[in-house]
Design an enzyme around this catalytic site. Structure first.
Site, PDB file in Angstrom:
ATOM      1  N   CYS A  32       0.882  -1.084   0.035  1.00 11.66           N
ATOM      2  CA  CYS A  32       0.237   0.130  -0.093  1.00 11.66           C
ATOM      3  C   CYS A  32       1.102   1.301  -0.013  1.00 11.66           C
ATOM      4  O   CYS A  32       2.139   1.318   0.267  1.00 11.66           O
ATOM      5  CB  CYS A  32      -0.789   0.000   1.312  1.00 11.66           C
ATOM      6  SG  CYS A  32       0.207   0.138   2.812  1.00 11.66           S
ATOM      7  N   HIS A  61       5.452  -5.182   8.904  1.00 17.48           N
ATOM      8  CA  HIS A  61       5.408  -6.205   9.314  1.00 17.48           C
ATOM      9  C   HIS A  61       5.767  -7.489   8.069  1.00 17.48           C
ATOM     10  O   HIS A  61       4.679  -7.694   7.625  1.00 17.48           O
ATOM     11  CB  HIS A  61       3.891  -6.826   9.946  1.00 17.48           C
ATOM     12  CG  HIS A  61       3.971  -6.112  11.243  1.00 17.48           C
ATOM     13  ND1 HIS A  61       2.695  -5.937  11.858  1.00 17.48           N
ATOM     14  CD2 HIS A  61       5.012  -5.841  12.230  1.00 17.48           C
ATOM     15  CE1 HIS A  61       2.736  -5.537  12.962  1.00 17.48           C
ATOM     16  NE2 HIS A  61       4.245  -5.528  13.238  1.00 17.48           N
ATOM     17  N   GLU A 147       0.082  -0.579  16.352  1.00 21.72           N
ATOM     18  CA  GLU A 147      -0.627   0.687  15.799  1.00 21.72           C
ATOM     19  C   GLU A 147      -1.601   1.090  17.006  1.00 21.72           C
ATOM     20  O   GLU A 147      -1.904   2.117  17.353  1.00 21.72           O
ATOM     21  CB  GLU A 147      -1.545   0.526  14.558  1.00 21.72           C
ATOM     22  CG  GLU A 147      -2.272   1.374  14.067  1.00 21.72           C
ATOM     23  CD  GLU A 147      -3.286   1.142  13.005  1.00 21.72           C
ATOM     24  OE1 GLU A 147      -2.984   0.508  11.945  1.00 21.72           O
ATOM     25  OE2 GLU A 147      -4.388   1.914  13.044  1.00 21.72           O
ATOM     26  N   THR A 186      -6.389   0.898  11.552  1.00 23.24           N
ATOM     27  CA  THR A 186      -6.909   0.966  10.279  1.00 23.24           C
ATOM     28  C   THR A 186      -6.812  -0.199   9.455  1.00 23.24           C
ATOM     29  O   THR A 186      -7.057  -0.407   8.236  1.00 23.24           O
ATOM     30  CB  THR A 186      -5.431   1.601   9.605  1.00 23.24           C
ATOM     31  OG1 THR A 186      -4.351   1.184   9.970  1.00 23.24           O
ATOM     32  CG2 THR A 186      -5.535   3.366  10.089  1.00 23.24           C
ATOM     33  N   CYS A 216      -8.312   1.769   6.383  1.00 24.18           N
ATOM     34  CA  CYS A 216      -7.746   2.458   5.345  1.00 24.18           C
ATOM     35  C   CYS A 216      -8.166   1.886   4.010  1.00 24.18           C
ATOM     36  O   CYS A 216      -8.677   0.812   3.759  1.00 24.18           O
ATOM     37  CB  CYS A 216      -6.278   2.799   5.608  1.00 24.18           C
ATOM     38  SG  CYS A 216      -5.645   1.024   4.945  1.00 24.18           S
ATOM     39  N   SER A 244       1.028  -9.625  10.617  1.00 19.87           N
ATOM     40  CA  SER A 244       0.504  -8.816   9.779  1.00 19.87           C
ATOM     41  C   SER A 244      -1.065  -8.697  10.072  1.00 19.87           C
ATOM     42  O   SER A 244      -1.626  -9.702   9.473  1.00 19.87           O
ATOM     43  CB  SER A 244       0.782  -8.987   8.405  1.00 19.87           C
ATOM     44  OG  SER A 244      -0.087  -8.254   7.714  1.00 19.87           O
ATOM     45  N   SER A 245      -1.713  -7.785  10.939  1.00 16.65           N
ATOM     46  CA  SER A 245      -2.982  -7.649  10.940  1.00 16.65           C
ATOM     47  C   SER A 245      -4.013  -7.876   9.955  1.00 16.65           C
ATOM     48  O   SER A 245      -4.560  -8.643   9.394  1.00 16.65           O
ATOM     49  CB  SER A 245      -3.211  -6.593  11.684  1.00 16.65           C
ATOM     50  OG  SER A 245      -5.022  -6.157  11.866  1.00 16.65           O
ATOM     51  N   ASN A 246      -3.585  -6.975   8.872  1.00 18.34           N
ATOM     52  CA  ASN A 246      -4.260  -6.938   7.414  1.00 18.34           C
ATOM     53  C   ASN A 246      -3.983  -8.188   6.813  1.00 18.34           C
ATOM     54  O   ASN A 246      -5.298  -8.758   6.129  1.00 18.34           O
ATOM     55  CB  ASN A 246      -4.142  -5.843   6.531  1.00 18.34           C
ATOM     56  CG  ASN A 246      -2.673  -5.670   5.765  1.00 18.34           C
ATOM     57  OD1 ASN A 246      -2.838  -6.284   4.735  1.00 18.34           O
ATOM     58  ND2 ASN A 246      -1.646  -5.312   6.199  1.00 18.34           N
ATOM     59  N   SER A 289       1.845  -5.333   3.316  1.00 16.45           N
ATOM     60  CA  SER A 289       3.382  -5.244   3.518  1.00 16.45           C
ATOM     61  C   SER A 289       4.291  -6.243   2.833  1.00 16.45           C
ATOM     62  O   SER A 289       5.325  -6.348   3.239  1.00 16.45           O
ATOM     63  CB  SER A 289       3.582  -5.079   5.074  1.00 16.45           C
ATOM     64  OG  SER A 289       2.844  -6.155   5.686  1.00 16.45           O
TER      65      SER A 289
HETATM   66 FE1  SF4 Z   1      -1.358   3.026   5.823  1.00 16.34          FE
HETATM   67 FE2  SF4 Z   1      -1.438   0.652   7.066  1.00 16.34          FE
HETATM   68 FE3  SF4 Z   1      -3.298   1.425   5.422  1.00 16.34          FE
HETATM   69 FE4  SF4 Z   1      -1.009   0.805   4.535  1.00 16.34          FE
HETATM   70  S1  SF4 Z   1      -2.493  -0.617   5.363  1.00 16.34           S
HETATM   71  S2  SF4 Z   1      -2.114   2.565   3.875  1.00 16.34           S
HETATM   72  S3  SF4 Z   1       0.430   1.608   6.257  1.00 16.34           S
HETATM   73  S4  SF4 Z   1      -3.079   2.182   7.180  1.00 16.34           S
END
Ligand code: SF4
Length: 335
Positions: A32, A61, A147, A186, A216, A244-246, A289
């Site tokens: 991202c 991460h 975060e 986020t 985000c 890595s959360s996402n 990431s």
């Molecule tokens: Fe920003 Fe985290 Fe969203 Fe990437 S994943 S755009 S670092 S808030």
């Protein structure tokens, strides 16, 4: 023993026929804008000021990214007191830091470069605004995630209350329901977070929220892209790190939206081939990431076992970029 070609007396090379595998590649996936910026900050600092450049916590991460930066001269530390006195830059990670960290760095006259993603900074500013208006703040997020530690650390202890689930929203006791606001991490699950917010709004109809939601664009897009392919694949591989959360949320989204199996994988070397036989359709995505190079590495590993065709399924294009900190923008270009 290899079969022998009788006519020519040399080993016969069988044309092994590999089974076909259709790979649906979710897009957007991978890096991202916040991650690109954070890595750029470390690399540009190394180019401008030389090694070492200190980085507090994993810049993002992903072990591959961290190892690559280490090889270029970055030194990763858990806390500032591990950094010897001197003029070396110190970079704060993309996840953001509690206010106490830049304060401590300033007290030590350190050269600070803040790689906090601007979308995390937006959440920090919302929390500060609500606090200035006299609100108690509820943060929806995962305990111990950097975060969350950074967002809670923007305000005095006790000002921000952390909840994770609908059950937490249903049971939290607040000081004054009329003076209440929420913010979120986020990188949460979009669907789970909607449920938690709805539970808060049922109990506290006057609760204030963000003008524009805190999850985000990158997290939202990657989850929606997985939903596009989830019902059409037998297995989803999410390229990403276990912290890595996402990335972890993408695994869950796959399972909830029709994929029978969904796995997080960091490198091709981790793939467990006995359990990957007999596939006909595979989905691949990558957390925010995870570099694209690792996605390609995994596709190539499948080519050794299958006759692979790759189809990219694009939900939407992304064109978000974030500026580097002023100190790096204004510095002369490295030679
Ligand atoms: Fe920003 Fe985290 Fe969203 Fe990437 S994943 S755009 S670092 S808030």
């Amino acid at each position: 023993m290899a079969p022998v070609d009788i006519a020519h007396g040399r080993p016969h090379l069988w044309r092994m026929t590999k089974p076909p595998l259709r790979i649906l590649l979710a897009a957007p996936r991978g890096f991202c804008a916040g991650v690109v910026r954070a890595i750029d900050i470390v690399e540009r600092a190394l180019a401008l000021y030389g090694a070492p450049v200190y980085v507090r916590h994993e810049i993002v991460h992903n072990k591959f990214v961290v190892d690559d930066l280490k090889a270029k001269g970055a030194i990763f530390v858990d806390e500032l007191d591990e950094i010897p006195p001197g003029d070396r830059p110190v970079v704060f990670s993309a996840h953001g830091v509690p206010k106490s960290v830049p304060e401590a760095a300033t007290a030590r006259h350190m050269f600070q470069l803040d790689a906090t993603c601007p979308l995390v900074t937006k959440v920090h500013m919302e929390a500060q605004r609500h606090h200035a208006e006299g609100c108690e703040i509820i943060l929806i997020g995962h305990q111990n995630h950097p975060e969350v530690i950074g967002t809670m650390g923007q305000l005095p202890p006790g000002a921000v209350r952390l909840i994770e689930t609908v059950a937490d929203a249903d049971s939290i006791a607040v000081k004054d329901p009329e003076k209440l606001a929420y913010v979120t991490q986020t990188t949460l699950s979009v669907d789970d977070t909607k449920d938690v917010i709805a539970a808060l709004q049922r109990r506290f109809p006057g609760i204030k929220g963000p003008y524009k939601e805190d999850i985000c664009y990158a997290t939202t897009n990657r989850q929606e892209a997985v939903k596009e392919i989830a019902g059409r694949i037998e297995l989803l591989l999410v390229v990403g790190a276990p912290n890595s959360s996402n990335s972890k949320r993408l695994v869950e989204v796959g399972l909830r939206h029709g994929t029978p199996r969904s796995l997080l994988v960091q490198r091709a070397s981790e793939l467990d081939w006995p359990s990957l036989q007999g596939l006909s359709t595979l989905g691949i995505t990558a957390g925010a990431s995870a570099p694209e190079l690792l996605v390609n590495e995994i596709i190539d590993a499948f080519r050794a076992h299958y006759e692979v065709t790759v189809e990219t399924v694009t939900l939407r294009e992304e064109n978000v970029t974030f500026k580097l900190p002023r100190e790096l923008r204004e510095a002369p270009a490295p030679l």
